[in-house]
Design a protein around this motif. Structure first.
Motif, mmCIF file in Angstrom:
data_model
loop_
_atom_site.group_PDB
_atom_site.id
_atom_site.type_symbol
_atom_site.label_atom_id
_atom_site.label_comp_id
_atom_site.label_asym_id
_atom_site.label_seq_id
_atom_site.Cartn_x
_atom_site.Cartn_y
_atom_site.Cartn_z
ATOM 1 N N PRO A 33 0.817 -1.220 0.000
ATOM 2 C CA PRO A 33 0.000 0.000 0.000
ATOM 3 C C PRO A 33 0.848 1.266 0.000
ATOM 4 C CG PRO A 33 -0.809 -1.580 1.632
ATOM 5 C CD PRO A 33 0.504 -2.097 1.145
ATOM 6 N N GLY A 34 0.420 2.229 -0.812
ATOM 7 C CA GLY A 34 1.131 3.495 -0.866
ATOM 8 C C GLY A 34 1.151 4.211 0.465
ATOM 9 N N GLN A 35 0.093 4.063 1.253
ATOM 10 C CA GLN A 35 0.037 4.706 2.565
ATOM 11 C C GLN A 35 1.111 4.139 3.482
ATOM 12 O OE1 GLN A 35 -3.816 4.491 4.416
ATOM 13 N NE2 GLN A 35 -3.215 5.765 6.163
ATOM 14 N N LEU A 36 1.379 2.831 3.373
ATOM 15 C CA LEU A 36 2.437 2.226 4.182
ATOM 16 C C LEU A 36 3.798 2.769 3.760
ATOM 17 C CD1 LEU A 36 3.564 0.230 6.226
ATOM 18 C CD2 LEU A 36 3.451 -1.548 4.465
ATOM 19 N N ILE A 37 4.029 2.886 2.469
ATOM 20 C CA ILE A 37 5.299 3.437 1.994
ATOM 21 C C ILE A 37 5.502 4.840 2.534
ATOM 22 C CG2 ILE A 37 6.599 4.161 -0.034
ATOM 23 C CD1 ILE A 37 6.519 1.159 0.326
ATOM 24 N N ASP A 38 4.449 5.644 2.530
ATOM 25 C CA ASP A 38 4.544 7.004 3.079
ATOM 26 C C ASP A 38 4.942 6.965 4.552
ATOM 27 O OD1 ASP A 38 3.786 8.025 0.633
ATOM 28 O OD2 ASP A 38 1.686 8.314 1.189
ATOM 29 N N SER A 39 4.390 6.019 5.293
ATOM 30 C CA SER A 39 4.719 5.903 6.711
ATOM 31 C C SER A 39 6.172 5.474 6.904
ATOM 32 C CB SER A 39 3.783 4.902 7.393
ATOM 33 O OG SER A 39 2.443 5.356 7.375
ATOM 34 N N LEU A 40 6.678 4.625 6.022
ATOM 35 C CA LEU A 40 8.073 4.196 6.112
ATOM 36 C C LEU A 40 9.019 5.355 5.815
ATOM 37 C CD1 LEU A 40 7.877 0.697 4.365
ATOM 38 C CD2 LEU A 40 7.701 1.238 6.805
ATOM 39 N N VAL A 41 8.639 6.193 4.868
ATOM 40 C CA VAL A 41 9.436 7.385 4.559
ATOM 41 C C VAL A 41 9.529 8.277 5.796
ATOM 42 C CG1 VAL A 41 9.491 9.515 3.198
ATOM 43 C CG2 VAL A 41 8.961 7.329 2.085
ATOM 44 N N LYS A 42 8.410 8.458 6.484
ATOM 45 C CA LYS A 42 8.397 9.288 7.699
ATOM 46 C C LYS A 42 9.227 8.649 8.805
ATOM 47 C CE LYS A 42 3.832 11.235 6.698
ATOM 48 N NZ LYS A 42 2.399 11.267 7.102
ATOM 49 N N ALA A 43 9.180 7.323 8.924
ATOM 50 C CA ALA A 43 9.962 6.633 9.957
ATOM 51 C C ALA A 43 11.453 6.869 9.755
ATOM 52 C CB ALA A 43 9.649 5.139 9.933
ATOM 53 N N ALA A 44 11.922 6.787 8.510
ATOM 54 C CA ALA A 44 13.341 7.027 8.239
ATOM 55 C C ALA A 44 13.718 8.472 8.543
ATOM 56 C CB ALA A 44 13.658 6.689 6.778
ATOM 57 N N MET A 45 12.818 9.392 8.211
ATOM 58 C CA MET A 45 13.097 10.810 8.432
ATOM 59 C C MET A 45 13.268 11.126 9.912
ATOM 60 S SD MET A 45 10.820 14.010 6.992
ATOM 61 C CE MET A 45 10.715 13.139 5.418
ATOM 62 N N ILE A 46 12.486 10.463 10.755
ATOM 63 C CA ILE A 46 12.596 10.677 12.204
ATOM 64 C C ILE A 46 14.004 10.375 12.693
ATOM 65 C CG2 ILE A 46 11.844 9.748 14.440
ATOM 66 C CD1 ILE A 46 9.066 9.366 13.175
ATOM 67 N N GLU A 47 14.660 9.391 12.065
ATOM 68 C CA GLU A 47 15.987 8.957 12.510
ATOM 69 C C GLU A 47 17.119 9.670 11.782
ATOM 70 O OE1 GLU A 47 15.811 7.198 15.099
ATOM 71 O OE2 GLU A 47 13.665 6.763 14.902
ATOM 72 N N GLY A 48 16.797 10.623 10.931
ATOM 73 C CA GLY A 48 17.840 11.405 10.280
ATOM 74 C C GLY A 48 18.303 10.879 8.943
ATOM 75 N N ALA A 49 17.485 10.062 8.274
ATOM 76 C CA ALA A 49 17.835 9.542 6.957
ATOM 77 C C ALA A 49 16.658 9.755 6.015
ATOM 78 C CB ALA A 49 18.212 8.060 7.037
ATOM 79 N N ARG A 50 16.912 9.537 4.740
ATOM 80 C CA ARG A 50 15.864 9.696 3.741
ATOM 81 C C ARG A 50 15.621 8.355 3.044
ATOM 82 N NH1 ARG A 50 14.285 14.249 0.909
ATOM 83 N NH2 ARG A 50 16.205 15.331 1.510
ATOM 84 N N LEU A 51 14.392 7.886 3.064
ATOM 85 C CA LEU A 51 14.003 6.693 2.318
ATOM 86 C C LEU A 51 13.230 7.157 1.093
ATOM 87 C CD1 LEU A 51 13.928 3.533 2.289
ATOM 88 C CD2 LEU A 51 11.627 3.735 3.270
ATOM 89 N N THR A 52 13.733 6.843 -0.078
ATOM 90 C CA THR A 52 13.109 7.272 -1.324
ATOM 91 C C THR A 52 12.584 6.066 -2.081
ATOM 92 O OG1 THR A 52 14.618 9.167 -1.507
ATOM 93 C CG2 THR A 52 13.454 8.489 -3.504
ATOM 94 N N PRO A 53 11.259 5.918 -2.194
ATOM 95 C CA PRO A 53 10.727 4.863 -3.063
ATOM 96 C C PRO A 53 10.969 5.232 -4.520
ATOM 97 C CG PRO A 53 8.948 6.205 -2.162
ATOM 98 C CD PRO A 53 10.205 6.686 -1.524
ATOM 99 N N VAL A 54 11.463 4.301 -5.291
ATOM 100 C CA VAL A 54 11.788 4.554 -6.700
ATOM 101 C C VAL A 54 10.584 4.114 -7.527
ATOM 102 C CG1 VAL A 54 13.445 4.138 -8.546
ATOM 103 C CG2 VAL A 54 14.207 4.138 -6.163
ATOM 104 N N LEU A 55 9.809 5.081 -7.981
ATOM 105 C CA LEU A 55 8.534 4.790 -8.630
ATOM 106 C C LEU A 55 8.639 4.772 -10.147
ATOM 107 C CD1 LEU A 55 6.233 6.979 -6.338
ATOM 108 C CD2 LEU A 55 6.869 4.564 -6.093
#
Length: 324
Positions: A132-154
């Motif tokens: 689900p796209g909503q889950l991917i968005d949540s994973l992006v936010k989780a990485a950001m909290i820890e000081g990194a960037r998670l980029t889904p390659v669409l």
């Protein structure tokens, strides 16, 4: 919820740390406890001298252990007081963690804590089930909290480029005996009682290519070990890249913490990860990716996220071997 003693919180943190993901399941960490404080150290004897000469992947692995320890301590009813690289004269000391004030863990933290021993790395294709796209968005936010960037390659074109770079790196490594010998050191035969490395049931004997193909590590090199790959697990899944704005030891530890946050939240929603860091182990390819694909940010991890019905566990060393 009931709150235990600080000693119980420390015990829970130690237990959680040993379940973190690590390159080839090397588990390159040790712990020491003194005065209600855990010291997390890198076990350099477990560093990969060929593919990880800088120790970058080792520190990412240790960062993942640190996040698991933080989470367990919070689930145990105590805030986690963490110091990263606290002593410049002791480069092997990556962090200290100790129980702070009493807290009640929120729902998100408890959710993550429940996945620490359930999460495992996948090493094949995924089932044809969308993430689900909503889950991917949540994973992006989780990485950001820890000081990194998670980029889904669409973009399919961008996915093709990353797959091609992975294939190129894998092809070069396949021709280098040093990489092969280092890899098979951590490939465990059927029936092995070793509590580290990758057991034969956890890697494919003959991997089924995805489309586009992201090649797996050749753990079955020169022998017939490995598991049969499910023919229904051929999907690439969602390709994602973890990057950081800098490339220091502190950033590597941050990437590891972000990774574990992402993996635990994904696991709680039925999603696993497969890693493809071959290109990141080759300096020229990694620099090309940084400049041409990621706007100058440093790629730390390349992964695929998807659904699998493979429930295989990875072995872990007992805590008694990790304490110093």
């Amino acid at each position: 919820m009931s709150i235990g003693s600080p000693e119980r919180a420390l015990e829970a943190a130690l237990e959680a740390g040993r379940w973190a993901p690590s390159i080839h399941n090397t588990q390159p960490w040790t712990f020491a406890v003194s005065r209600q404080q855990i010291s997390l150290r890198a076990d350099t004897a477990r560093k990969l001298p060929v593919s990880d000469a800088s120790g970058r992947e080792m520190l990412i692995s240790c960062g993942a252990a640190l996040f698991a320890m933080r989470t367990a301590m919070r689930c145990g009813g105590y805030d986690a007081v963490v110091r990263i690289l606290p002593d410049p004269d002791r480069p092997g000391l990556l962090a200290t963690i100790s129980p702070g004030g009493r807290i009640e863990a929120d729902e998100h933290t408890r959710l993550l804590g429940g996945q620490i021993t359930r999460r495992h790395t996948h090493r094949a294709g995924f089932a044809d089930v969308p993430v689900p796209g909503q889950l991917i968005d949540s994973l992006v936010k989780a990485a950001m909290i820890e000081g990194a960037r998670l980029t889904p390659v669409l973009s399919p074109a961008a996915v093709d480029v990353l797959a091609a770079l992975t294939r190129a790196a894998q092809g070069v490594q396949n021709q280098d005996q040093r990489f092969g010998l280092e890899l098979i050191r951590w490939a465990r035969p059927p029936g092995s009682t070793r509590a580290d490395g990758v057991p034969a049931a956890a890697y494919p004997r003959e991997p089924t290519p995805t489309e586009p193909d992201f090649p797996q590590r050749r753990y079955s090199w020169r022998h017939g070990w490995g598991a049969e790959t499910g023919q229904d697990e051929v999907s690439t899944g969602v390709v994602a890249v973890m990057t950081t704005p800098g490339d220091s030891r502190e950033k590597w530890i941050a990437a590891g913490q972000a990774l574990q946050h992402v993996l635990l939240y994904a696991c709680a929603h039925g999603v696993s990860a497969a890693f493809h860091t071959q290109a990141l182990e080759m300096g020229l390819l990694r620099e090309f990716m940084r400049q041409e694909l990621f706007s100058g940010e440093y790629p730390q991890l390349l992964m695929r996220l998807g659904v699998t019905f493979d429930g295989k566990d990875s072995p872990r060393r007992p805590l008694s071997e990790l304490l110093q």
